[in-house]
Design a protein around this motif. Structure first.
Motif, PDB file in Angstrom:
ATOM      1  N   VAL A   1      33.981 -42.896   0.713  1.00  0.00           N
ATOM      2  CA  VAL A   1      34.197 -44.277   1.188  1.00  0.00           C
ATOM      3  C   VAL A   1      33.605 -45.292   0.737  1.00  0.00           C
ATOM      4  O   VAL A   1      32.039 -45.118   0.828  1.00  0.00           O
ATOM      5  N   ILE A   2      33.775 -46.402   0.304  1.00  0.00           N
ATOM      6  CA  ILE A   2      33.260 -47.480  -0.284  1.00  0.00           C
ATOM      7  C   ILE A   2      33.393 -48.721   0.512  1.00  0.00           C
ATOM      8  O   ILE A   2      34.804 -48.865   0.809  1.00  0.00           O
ATOM      9  N   GLU A   3      32.587 -49.569   0.689  1.00  0.00           N
ATOM     10  CA  GLU A   3      32.793 -50.857   1.389  1.00  0.00           C
ATOM     11  C   GLU A   3      32.046 -52.031   0.659  1.00  0.00           C
ATOM     12  O   GLU A   3      31.128 -51.976  -0.210  1.00  0.00           O
ATOM     13  N   GLY A   4      32.402 -53.196   0.726  1.00  0.00           N
ATOM     14  CA  GLY A   4      31.785 -54.388   0.136  1.00  0.00           C
ATOM     15  C   GLY A   4      33.192 -55.248  -0.402  1.00  0.00           C
ATOM     16  O   GLY A   4      34.147 -55.168   0.575  1.00  0.00           O
ATOM     17  N   VAL A   5      32.797 -56.266  -1.081  1.00  0.00           N
ATOM     18  CA  VAL A   5      33.845 -57.072  -1.635  1.00  0.00           C
ATOM     19  C   VAL A   5      34.433 -56.566  -3.036  1.00  0.00           C
ATOM     20  O   VAL A   5      33.992 -56.572  -3.870  1.00  0.00           O
ATOM     21  N   ILE A   6      35.816 -55.927  -2.904  1.00  0.00           N
ATOM     22  CA  ILE A   6      36.217 -55.135  -4.085  1.00  0.00           C
ATOM     23  C   ILE A   6      37.150 -56.256  -4.820  1.00  0.00           C
ATOM     24  O   ILE A   6      37.881 -56.810  -4.059  1.00  0.00           O
ATOM     25  N   ASP A   7      36.602 -56.358  -6.090  1.00  0.00           N
ATOM     26  CA  ASP A   7      37.352 -57.601  -6.645  1.00  0.00           C
ATOM     27  C   ASP A   7      38.627 -56.574  -7.585  1.00  0.00           C
ATOM     28  O   ASP A   7      39.524 -57.045  -7.866  1.00  0.00           O
ATOM     29  N   SER A   8      38.100 -55.214  -7.964  1.00  0.00           N
ATOM     30  CA  SER A   8      39.194 -54.390  -8.765  1.00  0.00           C
ATOM     31  C   SER A   8      38.867 -53.038  -8.741  1.00  0.00           C
ATOM     32  O   SER A   8      37.923 -52.704  -8.485  1.00  0.00           O
ATOM     33  N   VAL A   9      39.984 -52.324  -8.911  1.00  0.00           N
ATOM     34  CA  VAL A   9      40.053 -50.822  -8.724  1.00  0.00           C
ATOM     35  C   VAL A   9      40.585 -50.499 -10.161  1.00  0.00           C
ATOM     36  O   VAL A   9      41.981 -50.896 -10.133  1.00  0.00           O
ATOM     37  N   GLY A  10      40.136 -49.848 -11.091  1.00  0.00           N
ATOM     38  CA  GLY A  10      41.044 -49.339 -12.203  1.00  0.00           C
ATOM     39  C   GLY A  10      40.816 -48.064 -12.547  1.00  0.00           C
ATOM     40  O   GLY A  10      39.941 -47.233 -12.095  1.00  0.00           O
ATOM     41  N   TRP A  11      41.898 -47.448 -13.346  1.00  0.00           N
ATOM     42  CA  TRP A  11      41.919 -46.133 -13.979  1.00  0.00           C
ATOM     43  C   TRP A  11      41.851 -46.160 -15.348  1.00  0.00           C
ATOM     44  O   TRP A  11      42.353 -46.670 -16.117  1.00  0.00           O
ATOM     45  N   GLU A  12      40.958 -45.092 -15.702  1.00  0.00           N
ATOM     46  CA  GLU A  12      40.649 -44.825 -17.297  1.00  0.00           C
ATOM     47  C   GLU A  12      40.995 -43.437 -17.397  1.00  0.00           C
ATOM     48  O   GLU A  12      40.246 -42.767 -17.048  1.00  0.00           O
ATOM     49  N   SER A  13      41.944 -43.132 -18.278  1.00  0.00           N
ATOM     50  CA  SER A  13      42.345 -42.023 -18.576  1.00  0.00           C
ATOM     51  C   SER A  13      41.370 -41.367 -19.728  1.00  0.00           C
ATOM     52  O   SER A  13      40.864 -41.856 -20.533  1.00  0.00           O
ATOM     53  N   SER A  14      41.213 -40.099 -19.619  1.00  0.00           N
ATOM     54  CA  SER A  14      40.187 -39.163 -20.446  1.00  0.00           C
ATOM     55  C   SER A  14      41.393 -38.723 -21.688  1.00  0.00           C
ATOM     56  O   SER A  14      42.590 -38.662 -21.313  1.00  0.00           O
ATOM     57  N   ASN A  15      40.772 -38.396 -22.783  1.00  0.00           N
ATOM     58  CA  ASN A  15      41.538 -37.986 -23.807  1.00  0.00           C
ATOM     59  C   ASN A  15      42.172 -36.600 -23.881  1.00  0.00           C
ATOM     60  O   ASN A  15      42.450 -36.099 -24.875  1.00  0.00           O
ATOM     61  N   THR A  16      41.354 -35.917 -22.857  1.00  0.00           N
ATOM     62  CA  THR A  16      41.548 -34.395 -22.827  1.00  0.00           C
ATOM     63  C   THR A  16      43.248 -33.898 -22.282  1.00  0.00           C
ATOM     64  O   THR A  16      43.578 -34.696 -21.561  1.00  0.00           O
TER      65      THR A  16
END
Length: 95
Positions: free
Chosen positions: A80-95
């Motif tokens: 659980v994360i709190e604060g002022v969230i500007d962005s949430v992103g996904w970065e795929s692995s190459n496996t």
């Protein structure tokens, strides 16, 4: 539940027997406004500071950017994360 290979995955998900996040071991991300983020099925914390949190997944990483970010709760498979969230992103692995 661990990853079930091949045609069995499609059978379970196509006929509604089990949700895809369970079958494919995907994370489940729930966000309330831009102040609260709940992530289930994570694989660990890679980086943390008040401006950025990087969370490991089997298929890649989740990168959260913001201000005054704090980890309110950290358990084996949920965070659980709190604060002022500007962005949430996904970065795929190459496996």
């Amino acid at each position: 539940m661990k990853y079930i290979p091949g045609k069995l995955n499609r059978l379970f998900t196509n006929y509604g027997m089990l949700p895809k996040d369970v079958i494919y071991d995907y994370p489940r991300v729930t966000m309330i406004g831009n102040i609260h983020l709940y992530i289930e099925n994570h694989k660990g914390l890679l980086n943390f500071n008040e401006h950025e949190i990087i969370i490991k997944q089997d298929q890649g990483t989740i990168r959260i950017k913001g201000k005054q970010l704090v980890i309110k709760n950290l358990l084996a498979e949920e965070i659980v994360i709190e604060g002022v969230i500007d962005s949430v992103g996904w970065e795929s692995s190459n496996t």
